[in-house]
Design a protein around this motif. Structure first.
Motif, mmCIF file in Angstrom:
data_model
loop_
_atom_site.group_PDB
_atom_site.id
_atom_site.type_symbol
_atom_site.label_atom_id
_atom_site.label_comp_id
_atom_site.label_asym_id
_atom_site.label_seq_id
_atom_site.Cartn_x
_atom_site.Cartn_y
_atom_site.Cartn_z
ATOM 1 N N MET A 43 87.368 57.491 31.275
ATOM 2 C CA MET A 43 88.518 57.694 30.401
ATOM 3 C C MET A 43 89.324 56.410 30.243
ATOM 4 S SD MET A 43 89.647 61.402 31.960
ATOM 5 C CE MET A 43 91.377 61.217 31.548
ATOM 6 N N GLU A 44 89.518 55.727 31.344
ATOM 7 C CA GLU A 44 90.349 54.524 31.355
ATOM 8 C C GLU A 44 89.531 53.249 31.197
ATOM 9 O OE1 GLU A 44 93.473 54.617 31.229
ATOM 10 O OE2 GLU A 44 93.987 56.643 31.879
ATOM 11 N N ALA A 45 88.191 53.383 31.045
ATOM 12 C CA ALA A 45 87.294 52.208 31.013
ATOM 13 C C ALA A 45 87.582 51.307 32.205
ATOM 14 C CB ALA A 45 87.440 51.453 29.695
ATOM 15 N N HIS A 46 87.673 51.942 33.360
ATOM 16 C CA HIS A 46 88.037 51.240 34.601
ATOM 17 C C HIS A 46 86.742 50.897 35.345
ATOM 18 C CE1 HIS A 46 90.682 50.065 37.812
ATOM 19 N NE2 HIS A 46 90.136 50.915 38.666
ATOM 20 N N PHE A 47 86.223 49.722 35.088
ATOM 21 C CA PHE A 47 84.914 49.341 35.612
ATOM 22 C C PHE A 47 84.965 48.937 37.084
ATOM 23 C CE2 PHE A 47 84.230 48.658 31.031
ATOM 24 C CZ PHE A 47 83.039 49.350 30.864
ATOM 25 N N HIS A 48 86.076 48.345 37.515
ATOM 26 C CA HIS A 48 86.123 47.754 38.849
ATOM 27 C C HIS A 48 87.192 48.427 39.716
ATOM 28 C CE1 HIS A 48 83.546 44.622 37.252
ATOM 29 N NE2 HIS A 48 84.412 44.442 36.260
ATOM 30 N N THR A 49 86.804 48.814 40.925
ATOM 31 C CA THR A 49 87.754 49.379 41.889
ATOM 32 C C THR A 49 88.771 48.303 42.253
ATOM 33 O OG1 THR A 49 86.062 50.848 42.784
ATOM 34 C CG2 THR A 49 88.001 50.436 44.155
ATOM 35 N N GLU A 50 90.035 48.657 42.179
ATOM 36 C CA GLU A 50 91.067 47.675 42.498
ATOM 37 C C GLU A 50 92.385 48.349 42.847
ATOM 38 O OE1 GLU A 50 92.265 45.266 39.163
ATOM 39 O OE2 GLU A 50 91.798 46.850 37.737
ATOM 40 N N VAL A 58 92.517 52.434 42.877
ATOM 41 C CA VAL A 58 91.910 53.392 41.942
ATOM 42 C C VAL A 58 90.413 53.100 41.895
ATOM 43 C CG1 VAL A 58 91.826 54.267 39.581
ATOM 44 C CG2 VAL A 58 94.010 53.567 40.580
ATOM 45 N N LYS A 59 89.625 54.136 42.120
ATOM 46 C CA LYS A 59 88.172 53.987 42.164
ATOM 47 C C LYS A 59 87.618 53.694 40.776
ATOM 48 C CE LYS A 59 84.118 56.433 44.018
ATOM 49 N NZ LYS A 59 83.673 57.704 44.672
ATOM 50 N N GLY A 60 86.752 52.691 40.694
ATOM 51 C CA GLY A 60 86.148 52.312 39.429
ATOM 52 C C GLY A 60 84.703 52.747 39.320
ATOM 53 N N LEU A 61 84.103 52.442 38.190
ATOM 54 C CA LEU A 61 82.710 52.821 37.970
ATOM 55 C C LEU A 61 81.748 52.058 38.875
ATOM 56 C CD1 LEU A 61 82.796 53.034 34.084
ATOM 57 C CD2 LEU A 61 82.306 54.939 35.621
ATOM 58 N N ASP A 62 82.207 50.930 39.444
ATOM 59 C CA ASP A 62 81.331 50.171 40.333
ATOM 60 C C ASP A 62 81.008 50.919 41.619
ATOM 61 O OD1 ASP A 62 83.869 50.031 41.364
ATOM 62 O OD2 ASP A 62 83.908 47.857 41.623
ATOM 63 N N GLN A 63 81.760 51.986 41.908
ATOM 64 C CA GLN A 63 81.469 52.800 43.092
ATOM 65 C C GLN A 63 80.703 54.081 42.741
ATOM 66 O OE1 GLN A 63 84.545 53.495 45.945
ATOM 67 N NE2 GLN A 63 85.430 51.448 45.770
ATOM 68 N N ILE A 64 80.318 54.209 41.488
ATOM 69 C CA ILE A 64 79.547 55.372 41.039
ATOM 70 C C ILE A 64 78.133 54.908 40.732
ATOM 71 C CG2 ILE A 64 79.424 57.257 39.377
ATOM 72 C CD1 ILE A 64 81.993 57.279 41.005
ATOM 73 N N PRO A 65 77.111 55.558 41.294
ATOM 74 C CA PRO A 65 75.732 55.193 40.937
ATOM 75 C C PRO A 65 75.530 55.209 39.431
ATOM 76 C CG PRO A 65 75.755 56.757 42.759
ATOM 77 C CD PRO A 65 77.162 56.673 42.269
ATOM 78 N N VAL A 66 74.776 54.238 38.940
ATOM 79 C CA VAL A 66 74.598 54.090 37.493
ATOM 80 C C VAL A 66 74.083 55.379 36.854
ATOM 81 C CG1 VAL A 66 73.332 52.846 35.698
ATOM 82 C CG2 VAL A 66 74.230 51.610 37.675
ATOM 83 N N GLU A 67 73.166 56.064 37.541
ATOM 84 C CA GLU A 67 72.579 57.283 36.969
ATOM 85 C C GLU A 67 73.581 58.440 36.914
ATOM 86 O OE1 GLU A 67 71.505 57.243 41.408
ATOM 87 O OE2 GLU A 67 71.676 55.813 39.744
ATOM 88 N N ASN A 68 74.728 58.293 37.581
ATOM 89 C CA ASN A 68 75.749 59.352 37.580
ATOM 90 C C ASN A 68 76.971 58.983 36.745
ATOM 91 O OD1 ASN A 68 74.167 60.871 39.297
ATOM 92 N ND2 ASN A 68 75.219 60.222 41.153
ATOM 93 N N GLN A 69 76.908 57.876 36.033
ATOM 94 C CA GLN A 69 78.053 57.443 35.241
ATOM 95 C C GLN A 69 78.035 58.089 33.850
ATOM 96 O OE1 GLN A 69 78.310 53.172 35.062
ATOM 97 N NE2 GLN A 69 78.295 52.932 37.293
ATOM 98 N N PRO A 70 79.180 58.573 33.381
ATOM 99 C CA PRO A 70 79.247 59.136 32.018
ATOM 100 C C PRO A 70 79.270 58.020 30.980
ATOM 101 C CG PRO A 70 81.398 59.207 33.055
ATOM 102 C CD PRO A 70 80.451 58.688 34.103
ATOM 103 N N PRO A 71 79.007 58.338 29.720
ATOM 104 C CA PRO A 71 79.140 57.338 28.652
ATOM 105 C C PRO A 71 80.586 56.853 28.571
ATOM 106 C CG PRO A 71 77.945 59.271 27.886
ATOM 107 C CD PRO A 71 78.521 59.623 29.219
ATOM 108 N N VAL A 72 80.777 55.568 28.731
ATOM 109 C CA VAL A 72 82.135 55.035 28.833
ATOM 110 C C VAL A 72 82.822 54.957 27.480
ATOM 111 C CG1 VAL A 72 83.538 53.048 29.528
ATOM 112 C CG2 VAL A 72 81.576 53.742 30.917
ATOM 113 N N ALA A 73 82.140 54.397 26.489
ATOM 114 C CA ALA A 73 82.792 54.153 25.202
ATOM 115 C C ALA A 73 83.291 55.444 24.554
ATOM 116 C CB ALA A 73 81.831 53.423 24.257
ATOM 117 N N ILE A 74 82.421 56.454 24.469
ATOM 118 C CA ILE A 74 82.814 57.721 23.822
ATOM 119 C C ILE A 74 83.990 58.357 24.558
ATOM 120 C CG2 ILE A 74 82.068 60.067 23.272
ATOM 121 C CD1 ILE A 74 79.253 58.985 22.890
#
Length: 444
Positions: free
Chosen positions: A252-259, A299-315
């Motif tokens: 939702m937030e396009a938050h790629f990196h945990t920080e 805030v946890k980012g997508l870098d802590q989510i396995p790639v195969e479990n990541q939702p489509p970010v842009a949409i």
């Protein structure tokens, strides 16, 4: 188009079509009941005119919603048989209760539509209230079923088996309250602004101003109050999503990196390859504060989510930005409306305010569609969060693409028919209730 994408597209089309009628069915009867109450207490004919006109609209939307909702129930079994096989015994209770609420709503609507001058006036009014209450309950029950998909509960998943099933716990899962509150307010916002916008347009066209002004004030009041409350429910929902579905929040937030001290992004174009968001306005620390109440929290980012479990970010990100942006616009318009109501009453008849409301007619439903996109796309690749993947639930039957094309044609045709019926209804309202002869008949 492969069968998996076709099945998802058909479900999205059906849901996107049905949700409009669901929102109207949940909310419009309350508008009708308020107008009816004013008629009973003041005996001013304009309120009876508004009540009768709105009741005809409710009947149109009820019939269309019943058809599209029935199609959805069949599609769940036809397109997602593995999902229904496993999940049906667990979350079937809210669907069963929704059927009961729908049954009560249908009976009450029949009483209301044919009860004029046949029932005690207050009993007749109560039947209209029951239409609204049962419609609202029906919507909440369906949302509870969807919430279970986002927050599965009421069973133990052991070695691929669903054991110790508890339907009550499944229905009242951790997500049901936040989703039900957010969706209910969204329905009031969308329907309130849509109805107010139509009547504002008719006032600008100088069509039966007294009738349309009365209808406009009732609808706008509901919609504007809900629009001002909606951010509170949005905050509750966002905190709930952050706790249960961190991948969805990150998308939702396009938050790629945990920080720590995560920035809130306004707008921006996410690039999943470079893990960057271009052209976004960043507000430092605000995302951390909104999620955890601390500007320096992690805030946890997508870098802590396995790639195969990541939702489509842009949409997910674009849909979320659209929902929030439209919500802010309607909040601003709501603020102007209440300033007009309390301090600047001359604004209520000004063309600029009415033009703004007319322009805002579709905004609520666009926000609803965007919100459901966030809910459904943001949960991918899961149909049951963390338990069953969407790809594992789809039907093995070939040729789903042709079914999608067929349903697209059917829904487009139905949309045209409903639009024509509403257009004719609005035109009839503009003339019918402007004639003294009809007014004298309605007084009887």
């Amino acid at each position: 188009m492969d069968d998996f994408i076709a099945a998802r597209s058909q479900m999205a089309l059906s849901l996107g079509f049905h949700i409009v009628f669901s929102c109207i069915g949940m909310v419009m009867p309350f508008f009708m009941a308020v107008a009816h109450y004013y008629w009973l207490t003041t005996k001013e004919i304009r309120y009876k005119n508004v009540t009768k006109a709105w009741s005809q609209g409710v009947a149109i939307f009820f019939a269309t919603g019943a058809v599209s909702g029935t199609v959805l129930s069949f599609e769940l079994g036809l397109l997602w048989p593995q999902f229904m096989k496993q999940a049906g015994p667990i979350f079937g209770m809210p669907f069963s209760l929704e059927g009961t609420a729908f049954f009560i709503e249908a009976i009450a609507l029949g009483f209301f539509l044919y009860g004029w001058d046949r029932f005690n006036p207050w009993f007749h009014w109560v039947t209209g209230v029951i239409v609204g209450v049962s419609g609202l309950v029906s919507g909440i029950l369906v949302v509870a079923a969807n919430a279970w998909m986002n927050s599965p509960a009421g069973f133990d998943y052991v070695d691929g088996q669903y054991l110790n099933i508890d339907p009550i716990k499944a229905m009242f899962n951790d997500a049901w309250f936040s989703q039900a509150l957010h969706m209910s307010l969204a329905a009031f916002v969308a329907t309130g602004f849509a109805v107010a916008g139509v009547h504002a347009f008719m006032i600008l066209k100088n069509k039966n101003k007294q009738f349309h002004t009365t209808a406009f004030k009732i609808a706008a009041s509901f919609g504007c109050v809900a629009a001002l409350l909606q951010p509170l429910s949005g905050d509750i929902s966002a905190k709930d999503v952050a706790r249960r579905q961190p991948a969805k929040l990150a998308a939702m937030e396009a938050h790629f990196h945990t920080e720590k001290g995560a920035s809130l992004l306004i707008g921006g174009i996410p690039d999943s390859k470079t893990k960057q968001v271009n052209y976004a306005l960043k507000i430092p620390g605000l995302l951390s504060f909104m999620v955890h109440g601390d500007t320096k929290a992690e805030v946890k980012g997508l870098d802590q989510i396995p790639v195969e479990n990541q939702p489509p970010v842009a949409i997910t990100h674009y849909a979320f930005q659209i929902m929030v942006g439209l919500g802010m616009l309607m909040m601003a318009l709501s603020g102007l409306y209440f300033i007009a109501l309390w301090k600047k009453k001359q604004w209520l008849s000004s063309s600029w305010l009415l033009t703004l409301f007319a322009a805002a007619t579709p905004l609520g439903f666009l926000a609803v569609e965007a919100g459901w996109t966030v809910t459904e796309v943001g949960r991918q690749p899961w149909i049951i969060q963390g338990v069953m993947r969407t790809a594992d639930a789809v039907t093995p039957m070939p040729g789903i693409a042709y079914s999608f094309y067929l349903y697209t044609g059917v829904y487009l045709s139905l949309a045209l028919v409903v639009s024509f019926m509403l257009y004719r209804q609005i035109r009839m309202v503009g003339t019918l209730y402007d004639l003294p002869a009809h007014a004298s008949q309605l007084k009887k």
